[in-house]
Design a protein around this motif. Structure first.
Motif, PDB file in Angstrom:
ATOM      1  N   LYS A 176       0.734  -1.032  -0.188  1.00 38.20           N
ATOM      2  CA  LYS A 176      -0.097  -0.050  -0.021  1.00 38.20           C
ATOM      3  C   LYS A 176       0.843   1.236  -0.041  1.00 38.20           C
ATOM      4  O   LYS A 176       2.227   1.165   0.332  1.00 38.20           O
ATOM      5  CB  LYS A 176      -0.910  -0.019   1.173  1.00 38.20           C
ATOM      6  CG  LYS A 176      -0.197   0.089   2.445  1.00 38.20           C
ATOM      7  CD  LYS A 176      -1.060  -0.110   3.798  1.00 38.20           C
ATOM      8  CE  LYS A 176      -0.406  -0.155   5.100  1.00 38.20           C
ATOM      9  NZ  LYS A 176       0.729  -0.991   5.203  1.00 38.20           N
ATOM     10  N   LYS A 177       0.302   2.275  -0.401  1.00 38.97           N
ATOM     11  CA  LYS A 177       1.131   3.736  -0.107  1.00 38.97           C
ATOM     12  C   LYS A 177       1.653   3.957   1.051  1.00 38.97           C
ATOM     13  O   LYS A 177       0.844   3.700   2.038  1.00 38.97           O
ATOM     14  CB  LYS A 177       0.303   4.788  -0.593  1.00 38.97           C
ATOM     15  CG  LYS A 177       0.921   6.039  -0.691  1.00 38.97           C
ATOM     16  CD  LYS A 177      -0.053   7.246  -1.282  1.00 38.97           C
ATOM     17  CE  LYS A 177       0.471   8.559  -1.453  1.00 38.97           C
ATOM     18  NZ  LYS A 177      -0.289   9.566  -2.138  1.00 38.97           N
ATOM     19  N   GLY A 178       2.960   4.204   1.083  1.00 37.35           N
ATOM     20  CA  GLY A 178       3.853   4.451   2.281  1.00 37.35           C
ATOM     21  C   GLY A 178       4.513   3.371   2.884  1.00 37.35           C
ATOM     22  O   GLY A 178       5.404   3.534   3.730  1.00 37.35           O
TER      23      GLY A 178
ATOM     24  N   LEU B  82       0.546   1.893  -8.102  1.00 37.61           N
ATOM     25  CA  LEU B  82       1.335   2.588  -7.012  1.00 37.61           C
ATOM     26  C   LEU B  82       2.685   2.922  -7.964  1.00 37.61           C
ATOM     27  O   LEU B  82       3.113   2.370  -8.712  1.00 37.61           O
ATOM     28  CB  LEU B  82       1.849   1.215  -5.797  1.00 37.61           C
ATOM     29  CG  LEU B  82       0.837   0.887  -4.953  1.00 37.61           C
ATOM     30  CD1 LEU B  82       1.320  -0.194  -4.242  1.00 37.61           C
ATOM     31  CD2 LEU B  82       0.187   1.804  -4.173  1.00 37.61           C
ATOM     32  N   SER B  83       3.329   3.877  -7.554  1.00 34.92           N
ATOM     33  CA  SER B  83       4.637   4.487  -7.959  1.00 34.92           C
ATOM     34  C   SER B  83       5.686   3.960  -7.231  1.00 34.92           C
ATOM     35  O   SER B  83       5.747   3.870  -5.961  1.00 34.92           O
ATOM     36  CB  SER B  83       4.498   6.082  -8.100  1.00 34.92           C
ATOM     37  OG  SER B  83       4.425   6.786  -6.774  1.00 34.92           O
TER      38      SER B  83
ATOM     39  N   HIS C  59       9.582   7.720  -9.803  1.00 38.55           N
ATOM     40  CA  HIS C  59       9.353   8.808  -8.868  1.00 38.55           C
ATOM     41  C   HIS C  59      10.184   9.235  -7.899  1.00 38.55           C
ATOM     42  O   HIS C  59       9.802  10.186  -7.172  1.00 38.55           O
ATOM     43  CB  HIS C  59       7.799   8.490  -8.383  1.00 38.55           C
ATOM     44  CG  HIS C  59       6.624   8.587  -9.469  1.00 38.55           C
ATOM     45  ND1 HIS C  59       6.630   7.541 -10.488  1.00 38.55           N
ATOM     46  CD2 HIS C  59       5.704   9.323  -9.601  1.00 38.55           C
ATOM     47  CE1 HIS C  59       5.441   7.766 -11.055  1.00 38.55           C
ATOM     48  NE2 HIS C  59       4.798   8.807 -10.711  1.00 38.55           N
TER      49      HIS C  59
ATOM     50  N   ASN D  10       9.339  10.735  -4.375  1.00 43.35           N
ATOM     51  CA  ASN D  10       7.819  11.060  -4.508  1.00 43.35           C
ATOM     52  C   ASN D  10       6.978   9.686  -4.456  1.00 43.35           C
ATOM     53  O   ASN D  10       5.850   9.706  -4.734  1.00 43.35           O
ATOM     54  CB  ASN D  10       7.518  11.995  -5.408  1.00 43.35           C
ATOM     55  CG  ASN D  10       7.996  13.464  -5.192  1.00 43.35           C
ATOM     56  OD1 ASN D  10       7.926  13.869  -4.053  1.00 43.35           O
ATOM     57  ND2 ASN D  10       8.488  13.971  -6.054  1.00 43.35           N
TER      58      ASN D  10
ATOM     59  N   ASP E 153       5.198   6.154  -4.195  1.00 45.08           N
ATOM     60  CA  ASP E 153       4.366   5.393  -3.214  1.00 45.08           C
ATOM     61  C   ASP E 153       4.987   4.633  -2.141  1.00 45.08           C
ATOM     62  O   ASP E 153       4.740   4.514  -0.980  1.00 45.08           O
ATOM     63  CB  ASP E 153       3.096   4.878  -3.792  1.00 45.08           C
ATOM     64  CG  ASP E 153       2.189   5.958  -4.481  1.00 45.08           C
ATOM     65  OD1 ASP E 153       2.246   7.290  -4.147  1.00 45.08           O
ATOM     66  OD2 ASP E 153       1.461   5.531  -5.503  1.00 45.08           O
TER      67      ASP E 153
END
Length: 421
Positions: A115-117, A145-146, A151, A154, A156
């Protein structure tokens, strides 16, 4: 962002102690392994490997509810991957290349629960570029997701490499005390990785990039391999010149700037015998000394086998009424280093297996750190020290376990590859 739940993928000699250390700091830890027996053992508060003090830490972590083991990944805030990186199959004489299939499988397993983070750290000793490949595999599965390759800060999901650098038998202490090399795929990846490891690491967390972190671990073990190759080559030279190599090394090491290591039957383990090939396979034209050292150390077990063959011939010449079938050969030690149960890439194992395959008589093994022999050691009997001292005609010292240092051999032909008898 704090890390409340940490997942460790691969619960072997590195993964399980790492999981236990996070759990000992009251973090919720989910250990993941495809081995159901290992998972069941850990969930009983027990361990399936030999490592001093680890059993107490795991038992406490499981009992208090901070550590559990599963066979399929669950959501977490950080994922540490500590899976094997063996060789791909190759023909004899070819340069072994790393097999990243275990890392790829781990990536595919954790990707659905990312998940993001989240933070993903590759701890497996890996060839240069493996962390980037891991991130690419994750991105293939999770296009929603990145990742840092596209990225940067930045992204994810943050991705980094932090190689383990602990000594079997002292893993618990060294996980806490040793410095860690942390190579993030972006500065933010490194920053968050430092935050995670500082949960229990008292040593310094030194930040670099992912490729340099990968190369740092390979360099540490290749340096050791080259130094051991010098000692092993020296032992072969001294044998030919009828010189005691251990006395020679002790004399040479009295020089204030000389520190020659001790020779042995070869080089084993999951690091020193493996990691240099990751460099050689990537840069075969440039890695001349590293390649030569590998060849020297890989050839040492065969040299030991030849010494045993000569010992058999000497015994038969001295005992004309006996045949090879009447001779018992005792191999002392199967682990890749003293006082552990780890048999991975062990030259002692290789020597014992070759002797058993070629010798018409009994081949017995003495390994105080295991209770049963691996399946590939056919025609070998596991016996205790007392039986070996009585039964063996040829005594072969392969691993200098503490138990072996306490005995003296007064009969038979002795081949001592460790200089303790």
């Amino acid at each position: 962002m704090s890390f409340e739940t940490i997942s460790v993928v691969g619960l072997g000699y590195i993964g399980l102690p790492t999981a236990a250390m996070f759990a000992s700091r009251k973090k919720k830890v989910i250990g993941v392994d495809v081995n159901q027996i290992a998972v069941d053992t850990i969930n009983q508060g027990k361990i399936h490997i030999v490592e001093p003090d680890l059993d107490m830490i795991v038992n406490a972590a499981v009992t208090e509810g901070y550590l559990k083991a599963v066979t399929r990944p669950e959501p977490a805030d950080a994922f540490l991957i500590a899976v094997p990186t063996p060789f791909l199959p190759c023909e004899e004489g070819d340069i072994p290349a790393p097999n990243l299939s275990y890392i790829q499988s781990a990536a595919k397993a954790i990707a659905p629960v990312l998940k993001k983070g989240d933070l993903v750290i590759l701890e497996s000793t890996s060839p240069v570029g493996a962390t980037e490949q891991l991130s690419a595999w994750l991105a293939e599965v999770r296009s929603d997701l990145s990742f840092p390759q596209t990225h940067g800060d930045n992204a994810d999901v943050n991705v980094a490499h932090c190689p383990e650098r602990v000594l079997p038998g002292q893993v618990v202490r060294e996980l806490v005390e040793n410095d860690r090399v942390i190579g993030g795929m972006s500065p933010r990846c490194s920053e968050r990785s430092v935050e995670l490891y500082k949960t229990f690491v008292l040593g310094e967390c030194v930040v670099t990039n992912a490729r340099t972190a990968e190369m740092a671990k390979l360099t540490e073990n290749s340096s050791r391999d080259v130094q051991i190759a010098f000692a092993n080559e020296l032992s072969i030279i001294c044998d030919k010149l009828d010189i005691n190599v251990w006395e020679l090394i002790a004399l040479a090491n009295r020089h204030p700037r000389v520190n020659i290591l001790q020779p042995g039957p070869g080089v084993g383990g999951h690091c020193i015998a493996v990691d240099p090939w990751f460099i050689v396979s990537k840069t075969p034209e440039e890695a001349k000394i590293i390649h030569t050292a590998r060849l020297v150390n890989d050839s040492k077990p065969e040299w030991v086998v030849n010494k045993i063959k000569l010992a058999v011939a000497d015994f038969l010449q001295a005992n004309p009424n006996k045949t090879a079938q009447d001779i018992t050969i005792a191999c002392y030690g199967l682990a890749f280093k003293p006082d552990i149960d780890d048999l991975r890439e062990s030259p002692a194992m290789g020597v014992t297996q070759k002797i058993a395959n070629m010798h018409a008589g009994r081949t017995i093994a003495i390994e105080p750190n295991i209770t049963k022999l691996p399946e590939k050691l056919t025609n070998v009997e596991l016996v205790d020290i007392k039986s070996a001292l009585v039964d063996a005609d040829i005594q072969v010292m392969l691993v200098d376990h503490k138990e072996f240092k306490e005995i003296s051999v007064n009969s038979g032909i002795v081949i001592d590859t460790k200089g303790i008898w």
